[in-house]
Design an enzyme around this catalytic site. Structure first.
Site, short mmCIF file in Angstrom:
data_model
loop_
_atom_site.label_atom_id
_atom_site.label_comp_id
_atom_site.label_asym_id
_atom_site.label_seq_id
_atom_site.Cartn_x
_atom_site.Cartn_y
_atom_site.Cartn_z
N TRP A 16 0.81 -1.22 0.00
CA TRP A 16 0.00 0.00 0.00
C TRP A 16 0.84 1.27 0.00
O TRP A 16 0.35 2.33 -0.37
CB TRP A 16 -0.94 0.03 1.21
CG TRP A 16 -0.26 -0.18 2.53
CD1 TRP A 16 -0.17 -1.36 3.22
CD2 TRP A 16 0.44 0.79 3.32
NE1 TRP A 16 0.54 -1.18 4.39
CE2 TRP A 16 0.93 0.13 4.48
CE3 TRP A 16 0.71 2.15 3.17
CZ2 TRP A 16 1.67 0.78 5.47
CZ3 TRP A 16 1.46 2.81 4.15
CH2 TRP A 16 1.91 2.13 5.29
N PRO B 218 -2.92 -6.27 -5.49
CA PRO B 218 -2.58 -5.09 -4.70
C PRO B 218 -3.09 -5.22 -3.27
O PRO B 218 -3.99 -6.03 -2.99
CB PRO B 218 -3.30 -3.96 -5.44
CG PRO B 218 -4.50 -4.63 -6.04
CD PRO B 218 -4.06 -6.03 -6.39
N LEU C 255 11.69 -6.75 1.58
CA LEU C 255 11.06 -6.80 2.89
C LEU C 255 11.43 -5.57 3.72
O LEU C 255 11.72 -4.52 3.18
CB LEU C 255 11.43 -8.10 3.58
CG LEU C 255 11.19 -9.36 2.73
CD1 LEU C 255 11.63 -10.61 3.46
CD2 LEU C 255 9.72 -9.47 2.32
N CYS D 278 10.24 1.84 2.78
CA CYS D 278 11.15 0.80 3.24
C CYS D 278 12.61 1.24 3.18
O CYS D 278 13.47 0.64 3.82
CB CYS D 278 10.95 -0.48 2.43
SG CYS D 278 11.11 -0.25 0.65
N GLU E 57 11.42 -2.05 12.82
CA GLU E 57 11.04 -1.05 11.82
C GLU E 57 9.79 -0.30 12.29
O GLU E 57 8.75 -0.91 12.55
CB GLU E 57 10.79 -1.73 10.48
CG GLU E 57 10.48 -0.76 9.36
CD GLU E 57 10.29 -1.45 8.02
OE1 GLU E 57 10.65 -0.85 7.00
OE2 GLU E 57 9.79 -2.60 8.01
#
Length: 528
Positions: A166, A191, A264, A297, A395
């Site tokens: 997203w 998606p 990732l 990311c 994260e």
């Protein structure tokens, strides 16, 4: 933080609910399916629905894609390249509408959405120009010179499943889909259920560019149902998302003996050396940490600053951060947009509150801003963070960054590498040669010098991917194309079977082959 207000929710192009409904009609499930409501982070209102597809729907779509793929694979690669080049042109030409949809679905600032729209035409042009040479048949050295030869050819794997996230729903779907299509594959894209409309808009543009029917299709639904079914239905899966989900994807792909690439999570470091220009480094920290409200990311979440530059850097960084505007306009105004939804807002708040409770100092931000938007959160800078705390190790995926002083470059490198992740890093210095030496010691798939992430991501001729828990495989460059093909070696002998000829003793033949092999090895070492 200044509050900004914007035009109507549906953007500069006047997107109407009927248009989103028309996009959703591209999905044709077998029978009635429960609708999935899609909400905009801008107001938390429902903007449309898409079908909740089932495993049977995915299987049917994959069969249709497989039927279309065989003739596409036989189409000359130059023809395939021309289609994708036209698609890139259309993305550029229709950028205003695409920007509106991306903003509507994600709540990101418009100039952050623009990064997505600019990226896709560059990717299309790169693979259209370079793909034919990358996948051309290639001669290789045979077993014995002048006696045997070898060549390599490349076949598309078949149907590729793209599971896109997203946070960058436009570029992270197309960056994986474009090379797959160029290589002669069909693509089925799943998606995230929060951002389906941009994938459907792109499917429409691919069709307009001349992509044959059935070669790019979209399925919508929850990850455990649709994502799992997709992995079972394809020959390759490209996944972008969290590390734990990535492990599940890799496990299922491994059971099916199909290839996969996984981008990732990351806990990305930024290293500011003692000779860095603090104003430049602070500007880079703002860009890197707060782009897309930190939902990137590649964003730096840990900044290690040499103690000689620590206080000046903090002054510059905090000062620049406090000047950022927070808002939700469909225009190039606000600096930072929204988080994606309430669940993610709660997660980011919990990280920051936990860090402060553990003794961290809050230098800027740290507040939810419902006066701006339901899920808006201020860009946040922390110091005095316990290096073993949750926020230091996990994260955050929000507009939150921790800054630490270090005494030596070696300490910065050691702390940068003290993580299971290895996606992206940056080094800041006025001595670029030194920056490259430091970059060589940081365990990340991409290391940028004097830029937080853009120069690495936009270098589409160079591979991008992660070390360790940050993933497997690479996108971009020749590596990003060859992941979607199977290599076939064709070897030819000019003398028949490689064995002792009739009438020649096995012992003599063994001695001859040993001598020939020794000579061949020496030639390999001596010849350029």
């Amino acid at each position: 933080m200044a509050r900004t207000t914007g035009p109507p929710v549906y953007g500069e192009t006047g997107l109407a609910p009927d248009h989103l409904t028309d996009l959703a009609s591209r999905i044709e499930p077998t029978g009635d399916r429960s609708p999935i409501p899609v909400r905009t982070p801008i107001t938390d209102d429902e903007i449309g629905t898409v079908p909740s597809c089932t495993a049977a729907d995915v299987e049917r779509v994959a069969e249709r894609a497989r039927a279309a793929q065989s003739s596409w694979a036989e189409t000359p690669i130059e023809t395939r390249a021309a289609v994708l080049e036209r698609f890139g042109d259309l993305v550029s030409d229709r950028r205003t509408e695409l920007l509106d949809i991306v903003q509507l679905e994600t709540g990101k600032a418009r100039h952050h959405a623009l990064e997505e729209v600019l990226d896709v035409p560059l990717t299309c042009s790169y693979y259209a120009a370079n793909g034919p040479a990358i996948l051309a048949d290639a001669d290789r050295s045979g077993a014995i010179p002048f006696v045997a030869d070898a060549s390599v050819t490349y076949d598309p794997v078949g149907v590729v499943g793209v599971i896109s996230p997203w946070n960058y729903p436009l570029t992270l779907a197309m960056t994986d889909a474009v090379p797959a299509l160029l290589a002669g594959n069909a693509v089925v894209c799943k998606p995230d259920e929060r951002t389906p409309f941009i994938a459907l808009a792109l499917a429409s543009l691919l069709e307009e560019a001349g992509l044959p029917d059935g070669l790019f299709q979209v399925v919508t639904g929850d990850g455990p149902t649709v994502g799992s079914a997709l992995i079972d239905a394809v020959e390759y899966v490209a996944f972008t998302g969290g590390t734990e989900t990535g492990r599940t994807v890799a496990e299922q792909a491994g059971r099916n003996l199909i290839g996969c690439s996984l981008e990732l999570g990351g806990k990305n470091p930024m290293v500011v050396l003692e000779d860095a220009d603090v104003e430049t480094a602070a500007r880079g920290a703002v860009k890197g940490a707060f782009t897309n409200a930190g939902q990137l990311c590649l964003a730096p979440e840990r900044i290690y600053v040499h103690e000689d530059r620590y206080e000046p850097f903090l002054d510059a960084f905090v000062g620049a951060t406090r000047k950022l505007s927070l808002g939700l306009e469909f225009a190039y105004g606000p600096d930072v947009g929204s988080l994606i939804d309430g669940d993610h807002l709660e997660l980011v708040e919990a990280y920051v509150e936990g860090a402060v409770d553990d003794g961290a100092s809050l230098l800027s931000g740290g507040r939810h801003r419902p006066d701006v938007g339901p899920f808006c959160y201020e860009p946040t800078i922390l110091t005095d963070v316990d290096p073993d705390s949750r926020i230091a190790c996990e994260e955050t995926f929000g507009p939150v960054v921790s800054v630490y002083p270090v005494a030596e470059t070696s300490e910065a490198i050691e702390r940068a590498n003290d993580t299971p992740y290895g996606l992206n890093a940056s080094v800041w210095t006025e001595d670029r040669a030194r920056g490259r030496r430091v970059a060589d010691e940081i365990d990340c798939g991409t290391v940028c010098i004097n830029d937080p992430y853009t120069v690495g991501w936009a270098a589409v001729d160079a591979p991008m991917g992660g070390f360790g828990d940050s993933g497997l495989g690479r996108r971009h460059g020749p590596e990003g194309l060859r992941r979607y093909v199977d290599a076939r070696t064709i070897a030819t002998s000019r003398i028949g079977p490689f064995d002792a000829p009739p009438g020649v003793s096995p012992g003599w033949f063994a001695a001859f082959m040993t001598g020939l092999t020794t000579l061949q090895r020496r030639l390999v070492r001596w010849l350029p």
